[in-house]
Every structure is written in C-alpha cells, then in structure tokens.
Design a protein around this motif. Structure first.
Motif, PDB file in Angstrom:
ATOM      1  N   PHE A 109       0.812  -1.209   0.000  1.00  0.00           N
ATOM      2  CA  PHE A 109       0.000   0.000   0.000  1.00  0.00           C
ATOM      3  C   PHE A 109       0.848   1.262   0.000  1.00  0.00           C
ATOM      4  O   PHE A 109       0.494   2.250  -0.632  1.00  0.00           O
ATOM      5  CB  PHE A 109      -0.964   0.008   1.190  1.00  0.00           C
ATOM      6  CG  PHE A 109      -1.943   1.144   1.152  1.00  0.00           C
ATOM      7  CD1 PHE A 109      -3.020   1.119   0.277  1.00  0.00           C
ATOM      8  CD2 PHE A 109      -1.785   2.253   1.977  1.00  0.00           C
ATOM      9  CE1 PHE A 109      -3.929   2.177   0.222  1.00  0.00           C
ATOM     10  CE2 PHE A 109      -2.681   3.307   1.931  1.00  0.00           C
ATOM     11  CZ  PHE A 109      -3.755   3.269   1.054  1.00  0.00           C
ATOM     12  N   VAL A 110       1.959   1.229   0.718  1.00  0.00           N
ATOM     13  CA  VAL A 110       2.780   2.442   0.805  1.00  0.00           C
ATOM     14  C   VAL A 110       3.832   2.515  -0.300  1.00  0.00           C
ATOM     15  O   VAL A 110       4.505   3.527  -0.439  1.00  0.00           O
ATOM     16  CB  VAL A 110       3.456   2.593   2.197  1.00  0.00           C
ATOM     17  CG1 VAL A 110       2.402   2.647   3.282  1.00  0.00           C
ATOM     18  CG2 VAL A 110       4.471   1.495   2.467  1.00  0.00           C
ATOM     19  N   GLY A 111       3.960   1.442  -1.088  1.00  0.00           N
ATOM     20  CA  GLY A 111       4.914   1.441  -2.193  1.00  0.00           C
ATOM     21  C   GLY A 111       4.501   2.439  -3.250  1.00  0.00           C
ATOM     22  O   GLY A 111       3.329   2.768  -3.409  1.00  0.00           O
ATOM     23  N   SER A 112       5.465   2.922  -4.006  1.00  0.00           N
ATOM     24  CA  SER A 112       5.147   3.958  -4.980  1.00  0.00           C
ATOM     25  C   SER A 112       5.561   3.592  -6.400  1.00  0.00           C
ATOM     26  O   SER A 112       5.386   4.394  -7.307  1.00  0.00           O
ATOM     27  CB  SER A 112       5.819   5.274  -4.571  1.00  0.00           C
ATOM     28  OG  SER A 112       7.215   5.089  -4.479  1.00  0.00           O
ATOM     29  N   ASP A 113       6.093   2.390  -6.616  1.00  0.00           N
ATOM     30  CA  ASP A 113       6.538   1.990  -7.942  1.00  0.00           C
ATOM     31  C   ASP A 113       5.341   1.504  -8.755  1.00  0.00           C
ATOM     32  O   ASP A 113       4.794   0.433  -8.514  1.00  0.00           O
ATOM     33  CB  ASP A 113       7.595   0.894  -7.822  1.00  0.00           C
ATOM     34  CG  ASP A 113       8.216   0.532  -9.160  1.00  0.00           C
ATOM     35  OD1 ASP A 113       7.585   0.761 -10.209  1.00  0.00           O
ATOM     36  OD2 ASP A 113       9.353   0.014  -9.145  1.00  0.00           O
ATOM     37  N   LYS A 114       4.913   2.304  -9.721  1.00  0.00           N
ATOM     38  CA  LYS A 114       3.728   2.007 -10.532  1.00  0.00           C
ATOM     39  C   LYS A 114       3.853   0.668 -11.263  1.00  0.00           C
ATOM     40  O   LYS A 114       2.896  -0.089 -11.362  1.00  0.00           O
ATOM     41  CB  LYS A 114       3.495   3.149 -11.533  1.00  0.00           C
ATOM     42  CG  LYS A 114       2.397   2.904 -12.522  1.00  0.00           C
ATOM     43  CD  LYS A 114       1.075   3.436 -12.045  1.00  0.00           C
ATOM     44  CE  LYS A 114       0.029   3.425 -13.121  1.00  0.00           C
ATOM     45  NZ  LYS A 114      -0.756   2.213 -13.213  1.00  0.00           N
ATOM     46  N   THR A 115       5.040   0.358 -11.752  1.00  0.00           N
ATOM     47  CA  THR A 115       5.248  -0.901 -12.470  1.00  0.00           C
ATOM     48  C   THR A 115       4.990  -2.091 -11.546  1.00  0.00           C
ATOM     49  O   THR A 115       4.336  -3.059 -11.944  1.00  0.00           O
ATOM     50  CB  THR A 115       6.686  -0.969 -13.034  1.00  0.00           C
ATOM     51  OG1 THR A 115       6.912   0.164 -13.854  1.00  0.00           O
ATOM     52  CG2 THR A 115       6.915  -2.240 -13.824  1.00  0.00           C
ATOM     53  N   VAL A 116       5.494  -2.014 -10.330  1.00  0.00           N
ATOM     54  CA  VAL A 116       5.285  -3.103  -9.364  1.00  0.00           C
ATOM     55  C   VAL A 116       3.806  -3.220  -9.019  1.00  0.00           C
ATOM     56  O   VAL A 116       3.263  -4.331  -8.956  1.00  0.00           O
ATOM     57  CB  VAL A 116       6.145  -2.889  -8.091  1.00  0.00           C
ATOM     58  CG1 VAL A 116       5.791  -3.910  -7.022  1.00  0.00           C
ATOM     59  CG2 VAL A 116       7.626  -2.964  -8.422  1.00  0.00           C
ATOM     60  N   ILE A 117       3.138  -2.102  -8.817  1.00  0.00           N
ATOM     61  CA  ILE A 117       1.705  -2.125  -8.501  1.00  0.00           C
ATOM     62  C   ILE A 117       0.919  -2.754  -9.652  1.00  0.00           C
ATOM     63  O   ILE A 117       0.016  -3.570  -9.430  1.00  0.00           O
ATOM     64  CB  ILE A 117       1.195  -0.697  -8.184  1.00  0.00           C
ATOM     65  CG1 ILE A 117       1.939  -0.097  -6.988  1.00  0.00           C
ATOM     66  CG2 ILE A 117      -0.312  -0.707  -7.944  1.00  0.00           C
ATOM     67  CD1 ILE A 117       1.887  -0.891  -5.709  1.00  0.00           C
ATOM     68  N   ASP A 118       1.276  -2.422 -10.882  1.00  0.00           N
ATOM     69  CA  ASP A 118       0.620  -3.033 -12.041  1.00  0.00           C
ATOM     70  C   ASP A 118       0.873  -4.537 -12.098  1.00  0.00           C
ATOM     71  O   ASP A 118      -0.031  -5.320 -12.409  1.00  0.00           O
ATOM     72  CB  ASP A 118       1.078  -2.373 -13.341  1.00  0.00           C
ATOM     73  CG  ASP A 118       0.566  -0.945 -13.498  1.00  0.00           C
ATOM     74  OD1 ASP A 118      -0.382  -0.559 -12.763  1.00  0.00           O
ATOM     75  OD2 ASP A 118       1.117  -0.205 -14.340  1.00  0.00           O
ATOM     76  N   LEU A 151       5.909 -13.216 -12.918  1.00  0.00           N
ATOM     77  CA  LEU A 151       5.502 -12.123 -12.030  1.00  0.00           C
ATOM     78  C   LEU A 151       5.910 -12.388 -10.591  1.00  0.00           C
ATOM     79  O   LEU A 151       6.395 -11.492  -9.895  1.00  0.00           O
ATOM     80  CB  LEU A 151       3.989 -11.903 -12.123  1.00  0.00           C
ATOM     81  CG  LEU A 151       3.486 -11.279 -13.420  1.00  0.00           C
ATOM     82  CD1 LEU A 151       1.968 -11.387 -13.506  1.00  0.00           C
ATOM     83  CD2 LEU A 151       3.935  -9.829 -13.542  1.00  0.00           C
ATOM     84  N   GLU A 152       5.720 -13.616 -10.119  1.00  0.00           N
ATOM     85  CA  GLU A 152       6.110 -13.949  -8.741  1.00  0.00           C
ATOM     86  C   GLU A 152       7.592 -13.733  -8.503  1.00  0.00           C
ATOM     87  O   GLU A 152       7.994 -13.275  -7.440  1.00  0.00           O
ATOM     88  CB  GLU A 152       5.728 -15.393  -8.400  1.00  0.00           C
ATOM     89  CG  GLU A 152       4.275 -15.552  -8.069  1.00  0.00           C
ATOM     90  CD  GLU A 152       3.941 -16.929  -7.537  1.00  0.00           C
ATOM     91  OE1 GLU A 152       4.699 -17.889  -7.793  1.00  0.00           O
ATOM     92  OE2 GLU A 152       2.910 -17.041  -6.869  1.00  0.00           O
ATOM     93  N   GLN A 153       8.416 -14.053  -9.493  1.00  0.00           N
ATOM     94  CA  GLN A 153       9.857 -13.883  -9.350  1.00  0.00           C
ATOM     95  C   GLN A 153      10.271 -12.425  -9.438  1.00  0.00           C
ATOM     96  O   GLN A 153      11.266 -12.020  -8.847  1.00  0.00           O
ATOM     97  CB  GLN A 153      10.589 -14.713 -10.409  1.00  0.00           C
ATOM     98  CG  GLN A 153      10.463 -16.205 -10.172  1.00  0.00           C
ATOM     99  CD  GLN A 153      11.028 -17.035 -11.302  1.00  0.00           C
ATOM    100  OE1 GLN A 153      11.253 -16.556 -12.423  1.00  0.00           O
ATOM    101  NE2 GLN A 153      11.257 -18.312 -11.030  1.00  0.00           N
ATOM    102  N   ARG A 154       9.523 -11.628 -10.173  1.00  0.00           N
ATOM    103  CA  ARG A 154       9.884 -10.228 -10.407  1.00  0.00           C
ATOM    104  C   ARG A 154       9.425  -9.295  -9.284  1.00  0.00           C
ATOM    105  O   ARG A 154      10.091  -8.307  -8.968  1.00  0.00           O
ATOM    106  CB  ARG A 154       9.282  -9.783 -11.736  1.00  0.00           C
ATOM    107  CG  ARG A 154       9.736  -8.423 -12.163  1.00  0.00           C
ATOM    108  CD  ARG A 154       9.443  -8.155 -13.606  1.00  0.00           C
ATOM    109  NE  ARG A 154       8.028  -7.950 -13.834  1.00  0.00           N
ATOM    110  CZ  ARG A 154       7.450  -8.090 -15.013  1.00  0.00           C
ATOM    111  NH1 ARG A 154       8.150  -8.462 -16.056  1.00  0.00           N
ATOM    112  NH2 ARG A 154       6.166  -7.863 -15.160  1.00  0.00           N
ATOM    113  N   ILE A 155       8.288  -9.593  -8.681  1.00  0.00           N
ATOM    114  CA  ILE A 155       7.724  -8.708  -7.659  1.00  0.00           C
ATOM    115  C   ILE A 155       8.523  -8.832  -6.368  1.00  0.00           C
ATOM    116  O   ILE A 155       8.756  -9.938  -5.882  1.00  0.00           O
ATOM    117  CB  ILE A 155       6.232  -9.045  -7.424  1.00  0.00           C
ATOM    118  CG1 ILE A 155       5.418  -8.743  -8.684  1.00  0.00           C
ATOM    119  CG2 ILE A 155       5.683  -8.276  -6.228  1.00  0.00           C
ATOM    120  CD1 ILE A 155       3.987  -9.236  -8.635  1.00  0.00           C
TER     121      ILE A 155
END
Length: 192
Positions: A109-118, A151-155
C-alpha cells in the motif's frame, strides 16, 4: 475519520505493534484515525508477546489489549485493511472476497513503484483465474502459468518479517520495518 485494520497471523506480534505505533504516530501528527488489529489464525484473548511489549515500551508506545480473531464485523468496519504478508492478504480475501478493493499488504500500500503495482494487479488477476479454473476442474494455460511464475519472481517481497518466537533483536527489526511503512502510510494519507 479513516478506519484501518492491521492483520497478521496470531495478532500477538506484528499487527498489535502496527496498531499501537500507528495510533501514537497519528496522534503526534494530529491525524484522527481509528485503528484495530486481528489475526487470521488465532483465538480471542491471547496476550501480546512480551518481546513486542518491550519493543513498544522502548519506543514509548503504549500497548494494551489481547488477540482478536479476524471476523466479518472487523472487515466491514475497516475502510482500509493492511496485512503483514501476502499470505495473510490471500487468506483474508479467500474468506472475505468482498474486501478485495480495500485490502493490501502494508508495504504494498505504501509502495510507490507504478510498475510493481501493475504487476501485483496482474498477478492477483491470474490467481483469481487459477482459483476459478480449479473450481471448474480446469488448469491454467502454459502461457498463464509462465506469466504467473515470471511475475512472482519479479515482484519484490511485501512481507514484514515474522518475529514470533525469536529474539528481541528480531522484534526490533520487525518493529523498524513496520514503523518505516507507517510513516509512509501517514504521508500517503495526508496527501489524499
């Protein structure tokens, strides 16, 4: 007034620390926030861990109360549900799928990286698809399975370390992780 529910496993370590620390930090900033905590795998009435109490006292954070088992009333009460791990989030959403739009891990929730949120949104959609297909006796396609693994490995991990049964240093580390995220949470709430 924002109502925030923190969720962990037993509601004796991480979520009570987050609840108590947010209450204090919000008060120091003059923010009115209602805060509760609960556990996905606990019973009502267990005491807060002695190490958690010591860590909070060291930070001049008052703590009181006992464990509370997660229930539908708490889920309905909350405007925002913040879990300590991705597993807590999944457990909660399996039991209360109606909470999907207000449930996040604290770090997510507090993260700000749009790519990660996507990426997280896409991963959650794949997990939902997988559960639906399993219920129908079907499997993910090889492309869906490959994408899920990618995705699991990248996040990055959004889990707060579990200090349960560990040393006071483990509790200090966990409390520091929580405090860092809570400061970002308050900043985010002030911007919105």
């Amino acid at each position: 007034m924002k109502r925030i529910l923190f969720v962990c496993t037993g509601n004796t370590c991480r979520s009570p620390m987050a609840e108590a620390m947010l209450r204090k930090l919000a008060r120091e900033r003059g923010r009115e926030i209602e805060v509760r905590s609960a556990g996905v795998s606990t019973v009502d009435g267990l005491p807060v861990s002695l190490h958690a109490v010591r860590v909070l006292k060291h930070r001049n954070v008052p703590v009181s109360g006992y464990s509370t088992a997660l229930d539908g009333g708490s889920v309905i009460w909350a405007d925002l549900i913040l879990t300590m791990t991705t597993t807590h989030k999944r457990d909660l959403l399996q039991r209360f799928p109606q909470a999907v739009d207000k449930t996040y891990t604290l770090k997510e929730f507090v993260g700000s990286d749009k790519t990660v949120i996507d990426d997280i949104s896409e991963l959650e959609a794949l997990y939902s698809e997988w559960q639906m297909k399993q219920a129908l006796g079907q499997q993910l396609s090889s492309e869906e399975r490959s994408r899920l693994i990618e995705l699991e490995q990248r996040i990055p991990s959004f889990d707060i370390a579990d200090p349960f049964g560990g040393s006071i240093d483990m509790y200090e580390h966990s409390a520091a992780e929580i405090e860092d995220a809570l400061l970002k949470l308050l900043d985010k709430l002030e911007r919105s």
